[in-house]
Motif scaffolding. Sequence first.
Motif, PDB file in Angstrom:
ATOM      1  N   GLN A  55       0.846  -1.204   0.000  1.00  0.00           N
ATOM      2  CA  GLN A  55       0.000   0.000   0.000  1.00  0.00           C
ATOM      3  C   GLN A  55       0.880   1.252   0.000  1.00  0.00           C
ATOM      4  O   GLN A  55       0.583   2.233  -0.692  1.00  0.00           O
ATOM      5  CB  GLN A  55      -0.923  -0.038   1.228  1.00  0.00           C
ATOM      6  CG  GLN A  55      -2.080   0.929   1.169  1.00  0.00           C
ATOM      7  CD  GLN A  55      -1.809   2.201   1.972  1.00  0.00           C
ATOM      8  OE1 GLN A  55      -0.820   2.291   2.692  1.00  0.00           O
ATOM      9  NE2 GLN A  55      -2.689   3.167   1.844  1.00  0.00           N
ATOM     10  N   GLN A  56       1.994   1.226   0.723  1.00  0.00           N
ATOM     11  CA  GLN A  56       2.895   2.395   0.749  1.00  0.00           C
ATOM     12  C   GLN A  56       3.538   2.620  -0.621  1.00  0.00           C
ATOM     13  O   GLN A  56       3.652   3.743  -1.092  1.00  0.00           O
ATOM     14  CB  GLN A  56       3.979   2.191   1.804  1.00  0.00           C
ATOM     15  CG  GLN A  56       3.435   2.266   3.228  1.00  0.00           C
ATOM     16  CD  GLN A  56       4.578   2.160   4.234  1.00  0.00           C
ATOM     17  OE1 GLN A  56       5.366   3.080   4.407  1.00  0.00           O
ATOM     18  NE2 GLN A  56       4.670   1.007   4.879  1.00  0.00           N
ATOM     19  N   TYR A  57       3.940   1.517  -1.287  1.00  0.00           N
ATOM     20  CA  TYR A  57       4.497   1.658  -2.638  1.00  0.00           C
ATOM     21  C   TYR A  57       3.434   2.195  -3.589  1.00  0.00           C
ATOM     22  O   TYR A  57       3.694   3.052  -4.439  1.00  0.00           O
ATOM     23  CB  TYR A  57       5.020   0.313  -3.156  1.00  0.00           C
ATOM     24  CG  TYR A  57       6.356  -0.085  -2.593  1.00  0.00           C
ATOM     25  CD1 TYR A  57       7.476   0.729  -2.770  1.00  0.00           C
ATOM     26  CD2 TYR A  57       6.510  -1.284  -1.902  1.00  0.00           C
ATOM     27  CE1 TYR A  57       8.708   0.363  -2.256  1.00  0.00           C
ATOM     28  CE2 TYR A  57       7.739  -1.659  -1.391  1.00  0.00           C
ATOM     29  CZ  TYR A  57       8.839  -0.835  -1.570  1.00  0.00           C
ATOM     30  OH  TYR A  57      10.064  -1.194  -1.066  1.00  0.00           O
ATOM     31  N   LYS A  58       2.219   1.668  -3.471  1.00  0.00           N
ATOM     32  CA  LYS A  58       1.146   2.075  -4.388  1.00  0.00           C
ATOM     33  C   LYS A  58       0.871   3.570  -4.298  1.00  0.00           C
ATOM     34  O   LYS A  58       0.484   4.191  -5.288  1.00  0.00           O
ATOM     35  CB  LYS A  58      -0.144   1.306  -4.061  1.00  0.00           C
ATOM     36  CG  LYS A  58      -0.196  -0.097  -4.632  1.00  0.00           C
ATOM     37  CD  LYS A  58      -1.553  -0.655  -4.276  1.00  0.00           C
ATOM     38  CE  LYS A  58      -1.671  -2.112  -4.498  1.00  0.00           C
ATOM     39  NZ  LYS A  58      -2.958  -2.623  -4.030  1.00  0.00           N
ATOM     40  N   GLN A  59       1.030   4.148  -3.115  1.00  0.00           N
ATOM     41  CA  GLN A  59       0.739   5.569  -2.947  1.00  0.00           C
ATOM     42  C   GLN A  59       1.687   6.465  -3.736  1.00  0.00           C
ATOM     43  O   GLN A  59       1.331   7.579  -4.098  1.00  0.00           O
ATOM     44  CB  GLN A  59       0.818   5.933  -1.463  1.00  0.00           C
ATOM     45  CG  GLN A  59      -0.446   5.537  -0.731  1.00  0.00           C
ATOM     46  CD  GLN A  59      -0.421   5.995   0.707  1.00  0.00           C
ATOM     47  OE1 GLN A  59       0.634   6.312   1.247  1.00  0.00           O
ATOM     48  NE2 GLN A  59      -1.578   6.031   1.331  1.00  0.00           N
ATOM     49  N   ILE A  60       2.894   5.972  -4.041  1.00  0.00           N
ATOM     50  CA  ILE A  60       3.869   6.853  -4.683  1.00  0.00           C
ATOM     51  C   ILE A  60       4.346   6.353  -6.048  1.00  0.00           C
ATOM     52  O   ILE A  60       4.910   7.121  -6.811  1.00  0.00           O
ATOM     53  CB  ILE A  60       5.096   7.082  -3.764  1.00  0.00           C
ATOM     54  CG1 ILE A  60       5.643   5.749  -3.248  1.00  0.00           C
ATOM     55  CG2 ILE A  60       4.727   7.987  -2.586  1.00  0.00           C
ATOM     56  CD1 ILE A  60       6.903   5.890  -2.410  1.00  0.00           C
ATOM     57  N   ALA A  61       4.096   5.085  -6.362  1.00  0.00           N
ATOM     58  CA  ALA A  61       4.591   4.541  -7.642  1.00  0.00           C
ATOM     59  C   ALA A  61       3.505   4.596  -8.710  1.00  0.00           C
ATOM     60  O   ALA A  61       2.318   4.676  -8.396  1.00  0.00           O
ATOM     61  CB  ALA A  61       5.048   3.097  -7.443  1.00  0.00           C
ATOM     62  N   THR A  62       3.929   4.568  -9.980  1.00  0.00           N
ATOM     63  CA  THR A  62       2.972   4.523 -11.089  1.00  0.00           C
ATOM     64  C   THR A  62       2.280   3.164 -11.134  1.00  0.00           C
ATOM     65  O   THR A  62       1.085   3.053 -11.400  1.00  0.00           O
ATOM     66  CB  THR A  62       3.721   4.739 -12.429  1.00  0.00           C
ATOM     67  OG1 THR A  62       4.522   5.908 -12.286  1.00  0.00           O
ATOM     68  CG2 THR A  62       2.766   4.905 -13.587  1.00  0.00           C
ATOM     69  N   SER A  80      -0.387 -13.310  -7.241  1.00  0.00           N
ATOM     70  CA  SER A  80       0.374 -12.306  -7.998  1.00  0.00           C
ATOM     71  C   SER A  80      -0.604 -11.227  -8.442  1.00  0.00           C
ATOM     72  O   SER A  80      -1.758 -11.521  -8.731  1.00  0.00           O
ATOM     73  CB  SER A  80       1.001 -12.912  -9.259  1.00  0.00           C
ATOM     74  OG  SER A  80       1.727 -14.073  -8.937  1.00  0.00           O
ATOM     75  N   PHE A  81      -0.153 -10.005  -8.505  1.00  0.00           N
ATOM     76  CA  PHE A  81      -1.033  -8.950  -9.021  1.00  0.00           C
ATOM     77  C   PHE A  81      -0.229  -7.756  -9.492  1.00  0.00           C
ATOM     78  O   PHE A  81       0.936  -7.582  -9.125  1.00  0.00           O
ATOM     79  CB  PHE A  81      -2.080  -8.508  -7.978  1.00  0.00           C
ATOM     80  CG  PHE A  81      -1.496  -7.884  -6.742  1.00  0.00           C
ATOM     81  CD1 PHE A  81      -1.132  -6.542  -6.730  1.00  0.00           C
ATOM     82  CD2 PHE A  81      -1.318  -8.629  -5.586  1.00  0.00           C
ATOM     83  CE1 PHE A  81      -0.601  -5.957  -5.594  1.00  0.00           C
ATOM     84  CE2 PHE A  81      -0.789  -8.053  -4.453  1.00  0.00           C
ATOM     85  CZ  PHE A  81      -0.430  -6.722  -4.449  1.00  0.00           C
ATOM     86  N   VAL A  82      -0.878  -6.974 -10.351  1.00  0.00           N
ATOM     87  CA  VAL A  82      -0.314  -5.694 -10.770  1.00  0.00           C
ATOM     88  C   VAL A  82      -1.345  -4.633 -10.423  1.00  0.00           C
ATOM     89  O   VAL A  82      -2.545  -4.843 -10.608  1.00  0.00           O
ATOM     90  CB  VAL A  82      -0.049  -5.641 -12.284  1.00  0.00           C
ATOM     91  CG1 VAL A  82       0.632  -4.327 -12.655  1.00  0.00           C
ATOM     92  CG2 VAL A  82       0.797  -6.813 -12.731  1.00  0.00           C
ATOM     93  N   SER A  83      -0.892  -3.518  -9.906  1.00  0.00           N
ATOM     94  CA  SER A  83      -1.806  -2.430  -9.564  1.00  0.00           C
ATOM     95  C   SER A  83      -1.277  -1.141 -10.192  1.00  0.00           C
ATOM     96  O   SER A  83      -0.079  -0.869 -10.154  1.00  0.00           O
ATOM     97  CB  SER A  83      -1.858  -2.306  -8.034  1.00  0.00           C
ATOM     98  OG  SER A  83      -2.446  -1.086  -7.678  1.00  0.00           O
ATOM     99  N   TRP A  84      -2.161  -0.386 -10.838  1.00  0.00           N
ATOM    100  CA  TRP A  84      -1.777   0.903 -11.416  1.00  0.00           C
ATOM    101  C   TRP A  84      -2.430   2.006 -10.606  1.00  0.00           C
ATOM    102  O   TRP A  84      -3.550   1.830 -10.113  1.00  0.00           O
ATOM    103  CB  TRP A  84      -2.245   1.009 -12.863  1.00  0.00           C
ATOM    104  CG  TRP A  84      -1.533   0.099 -13.805  1.00  0.00           C
ATOM    105  CD1 TRP A  84      -0.405   0.375 -14.515  1.00  0.00           C
ATOM    106  CD2 TRP A  84      -1.909  -1.241 -14.170  1.00  0.00           C
ATOM    107  NE1 TRP A  84      -0.059  -0.706 -15.291  1.00  0.00           N
ATOM    108  CE2 TRP A  84      -0.963  -1.706 -15.095  1.00  0.00           C
ATOM    109  CE3 TRP A  84      -2.955  -2.102 -13.794  1.00  0.00           C
ATOM    110  CZ2 TRP A  84      -1.025  -2.970 -15.658  1.00  0.00           C
ATOM    111  CZ3 TRP A  84      -3.013  -3.361 -14.354  1.00  0.00           C
ATOM    112  CH2 TRP A  84      -2.054  -3.788 -15.271  1.00  0.00           C
TER     113      TRP A  84
END
Length: 236
Positions: A51-58, A68-72
Amino acid sequence: MKAVAIVGKKKSGKTTLGLALVQYFTDKGLKVGVIKHSHHGFDEEEGTDTQQYKQIATSVAAYSPSQSFVSWSKEKPLQDLIPLLDADVIVMEGGNKIGWMPRIITVREDDDDKEFFPELALAQIPACTKDNPPSSEEIERLAKLVMEKGFLLPGLNCGACGREFCRDFAADINAGKATLNGCKSTFGKMDVTCNDMPLALNPFVADMLSAGISGMLSQLKGYVPGDLKITIKTGS
Ligand code: SF4
């Protein structure tokens, strides 16, 4: 590929019905892809690593032995997501405005189905809850309807089938006035597959590509007019 959307008002039992249908198809040995549409994003526990990565990464990809998953971090077109699902059947929860597949409407009151495009409905069922789910006979009936009449259009709204929007063509298929092979973007002059998944091609683009490729190949020794099959190997 078979596809169905489950639409209806809030708290009308869309998730209850979706889970039951997915379980039914999975028990039959089918690969089921689920698409969930939300206007408000998706809750995730605060402070987890991802969740922390998702907040700042594309985008964030994660893999483990069990998941496994990919989130944009932005909305992606549904056409880009569907090929990733690798499914025999797609069950979409929500997405009322997506008119490229038929739907099951969960109806909370007698007359509240009008905003849910009833002309696209394979069935309408009364609202249900986790504690009062549809019977197993009803789930079987709905699942059979999906296997008989479920479909997925490309959603290009190209107009080549004589309808302005894919939704109009979907309504005609549902009413028995058209068949899937009338979609010129899916069943046109040219088929392109990517990793064995068919890609939708706007007929205008397909005509340009097929004329250009046929013209170039016709200069080669051994060329004979007829169907062409070209495989472009881009992987390692
Ligand atoms: S030809 Fe296919 S993609 Fe184009 S509008 Fe009709 S149904 Fe949609």
